[in-house]
Design an enzyme around this catalytic site. Structure first.
Site, PDB file in Angstrom:
ATOM      1  N   THR A 164      50.686  41.400  46.094  1.00 49.84           N
ATOM      2  CA  THR A 164      49.551  41.416  47.036  1.00 49.84           C
ATOM      3  C   THR A 164      49.310  40.022  47.608  1.00 49.84           C
ATOM      4  O   THR A 164      49.701  39.037  47.003  1.00 49.84           O
ATOM      5  CB  THR A 164      48.330  41.892  46.220  1.00 49.84           C
ATOM      6  OG1 THR A 164      48.612  43.198  45.780  1.00 49.84           O
ATOM      7  CG2 THR A 164      47.032  41.843  46.974  1.00 49.84           C
ATOM      8  N   GLY A 194      43.511  50.935  44.723  1.00 41.84           N
ATOM      9  CA  GLY A 194      43.370  49.847  43.755  1.00 41.84           C
ATOM     10  C   GLY A 194      42.130  49.015  44.044  1.00 41.84           C
ATOM     11  O   GLY A 194      41.206  49.447  44.737  1.00 41.84           O
ATOM     12  N   ASP A 195      42.126  47.804  43.522  1.00 40.47           N
ATOM     13  CA  ASP A 195      40.955  46.930  43.683  1.00 40.47           C
ATOM     14  C   ASP A 195      40.933  46.207  45.021  1.00 40.47           C
ATOM     15  O   ASP A 195      39.863  45.794  45.482  1.00 40.47           O
ATOM     16  CB  ASP A 195      40.937  45.882  42.564  1.00 40.47           C
ATOM     17  CG  ASP A 195      42.172  44.988  42.635  1.00 40.47           C
ATOM     18  OD1 ASP A 195      43.298  45.528  42.798  1.00 40.47           O
ATOM     19  OD2 ASP A 195      42.025  43.761  42.560  1.00 40.47           O
ATOM     20  N   THR A 215      44.410  39.636  42.281  1.00 35.61           N
ATOM     21  CA  THR A 215      45.684  40.359  42.305  1.00 35.61           C
ATOM     22  C   THR A 215      46.086  40.756  40.894  1.00 35.61           C
ATOM     23  O   THR A 215      45.874  40.000  39.954  1.00 35.61           O
ATOM     24  CB  THR A 215      46.798  39.516  42.951  1.00 35.61           C
ATOM     25  OG1 THR A 215      48.025  40.244  42.848  1.00 35.61           O
ATOM     26  CG2 THR A 215      46.965  38.153  42.297  1.00 35.61           C
ATOM     27  N   GLY A 216      46.623  41.946  40.771  1.00 36.55           N
ATOM     28  CA  GLY A 216      47.032  42.414  39.451  1.00 36.55           C
ATOM     29  C   GLY A 216      46.832  43.915  39.343  1.00 36.55           C
ATOM     30  O   GLY A 216      46.792  44.614  40.357  1.00 36.55           O
ATOM     31  N   GLY A 218      45.098  46.885  39.540  1.00 39.10           N
ATOM     32  CA  GLY A 218      43.829  47.136  40.217  1.00 39.10           C
ATOM     33  C   GLY A 218      42.790  47.863  39.376  1.00 39.10           C
ATOM     34  O   GLY A 218      41.596  47.571  39.456  1.00 39.10           O
TER      35      GLY A 218
END
Ligand code: ASP
Length: 295
Positions: A164, A194-195, A215-216, A218
């Protein structure tokens, strides 16, 4: 600090022995994006413009999981998410499940500025993009060989790919803004969100505290409302930016979940992650200019 900018290009498992040429490519991409943002800030451009412009560049860069180069859904297509937030008045805009918009971050900004809503999804978001006359492309425009291979491998053994992009900025006027854009997780199904497009989870900006992009994985960032938590820890608990970022990444989240970049209203920068690496860069008016991948 007159101005400051932090960018990320995703966190995750990034082998330290990656081909030097590939590594150089990532570093060059990050440097170009960072220099674009830095020079706009030096010219006195507004934080929102910087966030949008730098993310558009990263969306066009096939190295990153946003726009061109986005990961594949389970069905082998691309569904893009993005959000943007203005720290001056908490206005924000987000889109999810977008399939034909070349620059989802611009669509998110349009939602913020041209509608009374903050979050549009799927077909409705596409209709709105058409009305706003944004550049549209075939879904296959976002294809890349590398992401196709990841998708094929993923269908054999569940694996998630990150990459991302996000930007957080303080401009010369003292205004904060943040934005995030992504293709989500490889092999996502059933309209998974996602987030990244969720304000408060993947993106947050408030002039009184901080601008954050995450980022990661979500799901973990949504559960723990990570981006807003950084702001809340600073506002209500009096933590410094670095302390707040470390608290959420190392204490709230689990190892391997991901990371964040953030810029405070004073121009401090934090870039913290609990994964093997995070593509990132930071620059400010004191002359700082650096990109990094691992610790
Ligand atoms: N956070 C993104 C998502 O869960 C993925 C990423 O940052 O790599 O959709």
């Amino acid at each position: 600090m007159d101005y400051a900018i932090a960018i990320h290009g995703g966190a995750g498992v990034i082998p330290r022995d990656i081909d030097p040429e590939i590594r150089q490519g990532y570093e060059d991409s990050l440097k170009q994006a960072l220099e674009l943002g830095r020079s706009m800030l030096e010219e006195g451009r507004a934080s929102l413009d910087v966030v949008e412009t730098v993310i558009r560049t990263l969306e066009d860069d096939p190295r990153f999981n946003a726009g061109k180069g986005a990961v594949y859904t389970w069905e082998g297509r691309h569904e893009l998410d993005a959000s943007i937030m203005d720290g001056r008045d908490l206005s924000c805009g987000a889109v999810t499940g977008v399939k034909t918009v070349r620059h989802p971050i611009t669509l998110a900004r349009k939602v913020m500025e041209e509608t009374r809503h903050v979050f549009l999804s799927h077909d409705g978001a596409e209709t709105f993009a058409r009305q706003m006359d944004l550049e549209r492309v075939e879904n296959s425009f976002f294809d890349t060989e590398r992401r196709r291979k990841q998708w094929q491998e993923m269908r054999d053994r569940a694996e998630q790919e990150m990459g991302t992009v996000g930007v957080a900025v303080l401009d010369k006027n003292g205004d904060l803004a943040a934005g995030t854009s992504t293709g989500g997780m490889t092999g996502k199904r059933w309209g998974r969100i996602g987030d990244s497009p969720v304000v408060g989870a993947g993106t947050y900006a408030d002039n009184r505290s901080v601008a954050v992009s995450c980022t990661g994985t979500g799901e973990e960032f949504i559960r723990n409302v990570i981006a807003y938590q950084v702001s809340a820890l600073m506002t209500f608990k009096g933590l410094s930016l670095q302390e707040a970022a470390e608290e959420v990444i190392h204490k709230t989240l689990k190892k391997g979940d991901g990371g964040l970049i953030a810029v405070s209203h004073r121009g401090e920068i934090a870039m913290v992650f609990n994964s093997d690496g995070m593509f990132r860069g930071a620059a400010d008016s004191s002359g700082r200019f650096e990109v990094a991948i691992w610790d």
